[in-house]
Design a protein around this motif. Structure first.
Motif, PDB file in Angstrom:
ATOM      1  N   ALA A  17       0.834  -1.275  -0.096  1.00 12.63           N
ATOM      2  CA  ALA A  17       0.005  -0.141   0.100  1.00 12.63           C
ATOM      3  C   ALA A  17       1.043   1.439   0.024  1.00 12.63           C
ATOM      4  N   VAL A  18       1.891   1.296   0.809  1.00 14.33           N
ATOM      5  CA  VAL A  18       2.776   2.585   0.870  1.00 14.33           C
ATOM      6  C   VAL A  18       3.461   2.646  -0.370  1.00 14.33           C
ATOM      7  N   ALA A  19       4.235   1.686  -0.905  1.00 22.33           N
ATOM      8  CA  ALA A  19       5.043   1.760  -1.985  1.00 22.33           C
ATOM      9  C   ALA A  19       4.371   1.649  -3.396  1.00 22.33           C
ATOM     10  N   GLN A  20       2.942   1.393  -3.323  1.00 24.24           N
ATOM     11  CA  GLN A  20       1.987   1.234  -4.479  1.00 24.24           C
ATOM     12  C   GLN A  20       2.813   0.334  -5.625  1.00 24.24           C
ATOM     13  N   ARG A  21       2.887  -0.957  -5.117  1.00 23.69           N
ATOM     14  CA  ARG A  21       3.202  -1.968  -5.844  1.00 23.69           C
ATOM     15  C   ARG A  21       3.359  -3.260  -5.152  1.00 23.69           C
ATOM     16  N   THR A  22       3.628  -4.411  -5.604  1.00 19.80           N
ATOM     17  CA  THR A  22       3.360  -5.533  -4.926  1.00 19.80           C
ATOM     18  C   THR A  22       4.921  -5.950  -4.152  1.00 19.80           C
ATOM     19  N   GLU A 235      21.714  -1.853  -7.910  1.00 16.98           N
ATOM     20  CA  GLU A 235      21.915  -0.567  -7.326  1.00 16.98           C
ATOM     21  C   GLU A 235      21.999  -0.504  -5.981  1.00 16.98           C
ATOM     22  N   SER A 236      22.954   0.532  -5.655  1.00 18.69           N
ATOM     23  CA  SER A 236      23.391   0.787  -4.322  1.00 18.69           C
ATOM     24  C   SER A 236      22.455   1.641  -3.513  1.00 18.69           C
ATOM     25  N   VAL A 237      21.754   1.498  -2.311  1.00 16.98           N
ATOM     26  CA  VAL A 237      21.207   2.525  -1.750  1.00 16.98           C
ATOM     27  C   VAL A 237      21.649   2.716  -0.370  1.00 16.98           C
ATOM     28  N   VAL A 238      21.646   3.961   0.162  1.00 14.07           N
ATOM     29  CA  VAL A 238      22.028   4.005   1.423  1.00 14.07           C
ATOM     30  C   VAL A 238      21.045   5.033   2.345  1.00 14.07           C
ATOM     31  N   VAL A 239      20.529   4.288   3.498  1.00 17.47           N
ATOM     32  CA  VAL A 239      19.741   4.923   4.166  1.00 17.47           C
ATOM     33  C   VAL A 239      20.304   5.236   5.475  1.00 17.47           C
ATOM     34  N   LEU A 245      15.750   2.045  11.943  1.00 15.52           N
ATOM     35  CA  LEU A 245      15.106   1.804  13.127  1.00 15.52           C
ATOM     36  C   LEU A 245      13.542   1.992  12.983  1.00 15.52           C
ATOM     37  N   ASP A 246      13.394   3.192  12.355  1.00 15.08           N
ATOM     38  CA  ASP A 246      11.717   3.245  12.188  1.00 15.08           C
ATOM     39  C   ASP A 246      11.126   2.197  11.467  1.00 15.08           C
ATOM     40  N   ALA A 247      11.887   1.540  10.547  1.00 15.45           N
ATOM     41  CA  ALA A 247      11.143   0.340   9.704  1.00 15.45           C
ATOM     42  C   ALA A 247      11.230  -0.962  10.438  1.00 15.45           C
ATOM     43  N   LEU A 269      12.869   0.470   2.317  1.00 14.57           N
ATOM     44  CA  LEU A 269      12.563   0.729   1.073  1.00 14.57           C
ATOM     45  C   LEU A 269      10.921   0.425   0.754  1.00 14.57           C
ATOM     46  N   GLY A 270      10.673  -0.573   1.500  1.00 14.08           N
ATOM     47  CA  GLY A 270       9.095  -0.762   1.203  1.00 14.08           C
ATOM     48  C   GLY A 270       8.175  -0.020   2.209  1.00 14.08           C
ATOM     49  N   TYR A 271       8.708   0.828   3.051  1.00 14.00           N
ATOM     50  CA  TYR A 271       8.299   1.875   3.724  1.00 14.00           C
ATOM     51  C   TYR A 271       8.290   3.273   3.013  1.00 14.00           C
ATOM     52  N   SER A 272       8.879   3.259   1.895  1.00 15.89           N
ATOM     53  CA  SER A 272       8.787   4.589   1.177  1.00 15.89           C
ATOM     54  C   SER A 272       8.288   4.570   0.059  1.00 15.89           C
ATOM     55  N   PRO A 273       7.521   5.808  -0.265  1.00 17.03           N
ATOM     56  CA  PRO A 273       6.524   5.929  -1.418  1.00 17.03           C
ATOM     57  C   PRO A 273       7.310   6.043  -2.614  1.00 17.03           C
TER      58      PRO A 273
END
Ligand SMILES: *Cc1c(COP(=O)(O)O)cnc(C)c1O
Length: 304
Positions: A17-22, A235-239, A245-247, A269-273
């Motif tokens: 729902a948040v990411a708008q994809r499965t 792809e490299s992603v840095v958070v 912690l929020d996730a 990443l799953g909690y990011s739109p």
């Protein structure tokens, strides 16, 4: 019979729902010792056991050490784990519960690891936490399970520490004919050794680990993870630690599973739109981790 279990693969409705994809979750947090590490470590231990190893030695006070201790108990092989003084009481307790001999030595992992290497006698097998092809082959079983159930994902999201999970997942994708499936490799700021390697086009050592996601705290990734940059889309992603912690908190609410910030990094990443834009039908590797308590996660969060 492998030592790991086949784990559930379910859709996360909240993330979808948040990411708008499965977004599908591969729930390796449910492995008996709490993380995906058992796949690779279990495979490596079985191979060494078959070759007559009388003892397994590890220098990890984290999930790799726990997996070695678990594997040793099931195979009836003695296990010695050398950990630094910084290892939490909880981690030491979990190792002892698996029946491992725990030796506490030195102020950092480097010193513990040095002592561990001096202990290796003939008949002993040293089990590396991420840089060993036996480990990668074991981790790859995760993708075989996906191939038997939901079929081909549009992308795989996972956390990167030393790169063992990354190498295993790519091996699994390639051996299932899914060499075109991109992998999104997530780290936290202060533990971004894979990002550093992508920029340098070589495994380089980062100066210090400053992230609270200690299970991602390898200063240098394994060479194979960097070699894959040439023949697999990564792809490299840095958070931030805060994102991780929020996730963790959100995932506990949504799916009733407590995972380490090392895993929360990928989950964020799953909690990011937006961060999954361009990908559909995303497979999220819920790598787990047994060494963080809810109190610890809340204390870290308050300090952000
Ligand atoms: C070990 C570990 C990682 C990182 O795996 P690498 O193979 O070192 O890249 C991520 N999350 C958890 C919970 C781990 O135990």
């Amino acid at each position: 019979m492998p030592l790991h279990i086949e784990t559930p693969l379910i859709e996360s409705r909240p993330m979808s729902a948040v990411a708008q994809r499965t977004v599908n979750l591969k729930l390796d947090a449910l492995q008996p010792c709490g993380s995906f590490k058992l796949r690779g470590v279990g495979h490596a231990c079985e191979v060494h056991h078959g070759r007559g190893a009388r003892r397994f030695i590890s220098s990890s006070g984290g999930n790799a050490g726990l997996a070695v201790a678990y594997a040793g108990r099931l195979l009836g092989t003695a296990v010695t784990v050398v950990v630094p003084e910084t290892t939490t009481d909880r981690a030491r307790e979990l190792l002892r519960l698996e029946g491992a001999q725990v030796i506490v030595h030195g102020g950092s992992w480097q010193e513990a690891n040095e002592l561990a290497h001096t202990l290796i006698a003939s008949g002993d097998a040293f089990i590396h936490p991420f840089d060993d092809s036996l480990l990668w082959t074991g981790h790859a079983s995760m993708i075989d399970e996906v191939a038997r159930t939901t079929g081909k994902p549009g992308a795989v999201v996972l956390s990167v520490g030393g790169g063992g999970l990354l190498c295993g997942v790519i091996e699994g994708l390639q051996r299932n004919g899914w060499g075109d499936v991109p992998v999104i490799a997530v780290e936290t700021e202060g533990a971004a050794s894979f990002r550093a390697a992508t920029l340098a086009q070589a495994p380089v050592e980062i100066e210090a680990i400053t992230s609270i996601a200690t299970s991602l705290g390898a200063k240098r990734v394994c060479s194979q993870s960097v070699a894959y940059l040439d023949n697999h889309r990564i792809e490299s992603v840095v958070v931030s630690d805060k994102d991780a912690l929020d996730a963790c908190e959100r995932f506990l609410t949504d799916h009733r599973l407590l995972v380490e910030p090392a895993c929360g990094a990928a989950l964020s990443l799953g909690y990011s739109p937006t961060l999954l834009n361009g990908y559909d039908n995303v497979l999220m590797v819920v790598c787990g981790g047994a060494t963080a308590t809810l109190e610890q996660i809340r204390t870290w969060r308050q300090a952000q």
